[in-house]
Enzyme design. Structure first.
Site, PDB file in Angstrom:
ATOM      1  N   ASP A  29       0.561  -0.940   0.291  1.00 17.51           N
ATOM      2  CA  ASP A  29      -0.068  -0.283  -0.144  1.00 17.51           C
ATOM      3  C   ASP A  29       1.355   1.409   0.128  1.00 17.51           C
ATOM      4  O   ASP A  29       2.175   1.295   0.572  1.00 17.51           O
ATOM      5  CB  ASP A  29      -0.876   0.266   1.226  1.00 17.51           C
ATOM      6  CG  ASP A  29      -2.109   1.387   1.399  1.00 17.51           C
ATOM      7  OD1 ASP A  29      -2.933   0.806   1.318  1.00 17.51           O
ATOM      8  OD2 ASP A  29      -1.295   2.349   1.117  1.00 17.51           O
ATOM      9  N   ILE A  30       0.421   2.185  -0.692  1.00 19.53           N
ATOM     10  CA  ILE A  30       1.417   3.773  -1.157  1.00 19.53           C
ATOM     11  C   ILE A  30       1.103   3.904   0.156  1.00 19.53           C
ATOM     12  O   ILE A  30       0.180   4.243   1.006  1.00 19.53           O
ATOM     13  CB  ILE A  30       1.084   4.250  -2.285  1.00 19.53           C
ATOM     14  CG1 ILE A  30       1.476   3.447  -3.613  1.00 19.53           C
ATOM     15  CG2 ILE A  30       2.074   5.499  -2.019  1.00 19.53           C
ATOM     16  CD1 ILE A  30       1.236   4.201  -4.720  1.00 19.53           C
ATOM     17  N   GLU A  69      -5.105   2.362  -4.251  1.00 18.53           N
ATOM     18  CA  GLU A  69      -3.563   2.343  -4.053  1.00 18.53           C
ATOM     19  C   GLU A  69      -2.641   1.190  -3.581  1.00 18.53           C
ATOM     20  O   GLU A  69      -1.590   1.258  -2.746  1.00 18.53           O
ATOM     21  CB  GLU A  69      -2.737   3.612  -3.245  1.00 18.53           C
ATOM     22  CG  GLU A  69      -2.900   3.934  -1.814  1.00 18.53           C
ATOM     23  CD  GLU A  69      -3.793   3.730  -1.143  1.00 18.53           C
ATOM     24  OE1 GLU A  69      -5.048   2.785  -2.022  1.00 18.53           O
ATOM     25  OE2 GLU A  69      -4.259   4.290   0.376  1.00 18.53           O
TER      26      GLU A  69
END
Ligand SMILES: Nc1nc2c(ncn2[C@@H]2O[C@H](COP(=O)(O)OP(=O)(O)OP(=O)(O)O)[C@@H](O)[C@H]2O)c(=O)[nH]1
Length: 369
Positions: free
Chosen positions: A230-231, A273
């Protein structure tokens, strides 16, 4: 006079018997051909179709060997076969060519006759004994070459050059239609599994593949690892650089992660994301090591968004399935637990400061029972 009549009758009877036998043989051949055709038309996957052609056709038509050349300019046929665990080498009679040039120069018309090494050997690789006669037929659809179908026999008179070609041409037309249909089906599947923004596979692809990967892992008694990415702080990227800037960052992060994985690893955009990878035959230590490598690669990535350099980090959760031979039909549950474990580890990575890898540990069959 009476003797002459008897001799004529005997000759006639013998001729009739020969004709009757031929009719019976032709009828049996036609029945086999129909059965082969019907089975072929029912197959709706490319690997099954190729398998049917290479494995079954030999029995249906009493051939000593059969091979298939397919033109695979984009490499998508090879990819589809590899993804389905189909052996993609010429040993089983399948040859993938990267252009139609060689076919256009040698097999533009069906060739039926004696096996000539100089002319025919490319169509029959890896054979222990050369055939005496062959039929090499181009497979075409709407003037496009799909490949060639190559039949071989140890009998010299099996494929003679004065033979009528209509049967073989009919067979190759049916095969061409089936191959083309299956190639289209595979293309539609491929497109429906691709995330439009990043070009990597989407969540549906993961859902389709995770069961197959678990089965392979059980069959080969190999570990299967899952990584959940996950960004970090992605919302501020969007806020500062606009949605388009955010989109560019998403695409380059996806490409960077993919670049760190193996070609046959499953890698998908899970949503927003978030990304997920499945690493076949990868144990816990190796999965953590790979995740750490990905984390560092993203950390050093500099993305130019409207001439402004943007850097992001990712948090990663890892989990590993280790089959112990007790699970048979509970893949759905194992899949859920494998992804959930990686997701929980990701949550911990966020909680513990982000830009880090956390281990969700081992998932086994036993926990399900
Ligand atoms: N540009 C772009 N943004 C997206 C897309 N999908 C989701 N997002 C954005 O991703 C952001 C995710 O934000 P959050 O879930 O709050 O998480 P975060 O800011 O990354 O913070 P942490 O995950 O807690 O580190 C939201 O702003 C979404 O709008 C997309 O396809 N394109």
């Amino acid at each position: 006079m009476e003797e002459d009549l008897t001799t004529d009758l005997v000759a006639l009877q013998s001729h009739l018997e020969t004709l009757f036998k031929r009719v019976q043989q032709n009828s049996a051949t036609l029945q086999k051909f129909r059965a082969f055709e019907i089975r072929l038309l029912k197959l709706n996957s490319l690997p099954d179709t190729i398998d049917h052609l290479l494995e079954e056709a030999k029995n249906y038509f009493d051939l000593d060997m059969i091979s298939l050349c397919l033109i695979d300019e984009t490499g998508e046929i090879a990819k589809t076969l590899i993804d389905n665990g189909y052996p993609c080498n010429s040993k089983n009679g399948l040859m993938l060519l990267d252009s139609d040039t060689s076919i256009k120069s040698t097999a533009i018309q069906p060739y039926i006759g004696v096996y000539e090494n100089s002319q025919c050997s490319d169509f029959f690789p890896h054979i222990e004994k050369q055939p005496a006669s062959v039929a090499i037929t181009p497979l075409t659809r709407r003037s496009k070459y799909l490949g060639t179908l190559n039949l071989g026999s140890y009998q010299l008179d099996r494929f003679a050059d004065n033979m009528a070609t209509d049967f073989i041409e009919h067979l190759s037309s049916v095969i061409s239609v089936c191959l083309e249909n299956n190639l289209h089906v595979e293309e539609i599947k491929r497109i429906s599994y691709i995330d439009v923004l990043t070009g990597v596979n989407n969540r549906r692809f993961l859902e389709q593949r995770i069961g197959e990967e678990l089965k392979r892992s059980q069959r080969n008694a190999e570990p299967l690892s899952c990584q959940f990415f996950d960004i970090d702080f992605f919302k501020p990227v969007n806020d500062k650089h606009g949605h388009q800037g955010g989109d560019l960052v998403l695409s380059l992060v996806a490409a960077t992660i993919k670049h760190q994985l193996r070609d046959n690893d499953v890698f998908v955009r899970y949503g927003g994301e978030e990304f997920v990878a499945l690493l076949s035959n990868t144990d816990e230590a190796k999965a953590l090591e790979t995740a750490e490598r990905v984390r560092k690669a993203i950390q050093t990535l500099v993305i130019a968004v409207n001439d402004i350099s943007v850097s992001v980090t990712v948090s990663i959760g890892v989990s590993t399935y280790v089959p112990d031979g007790t699970s048979i039909s509970i893949d759905g549950e194992i899949a859920t637990r494998l992804v959930k474990s990686a997701d929980s580890a990701l949550y911990r990575a966020k909680h513990n400061g982000r830009n880090r890898v956390e281990n969700g540990g081992i998932v086994t069959d036993k926990q399900v029972l």
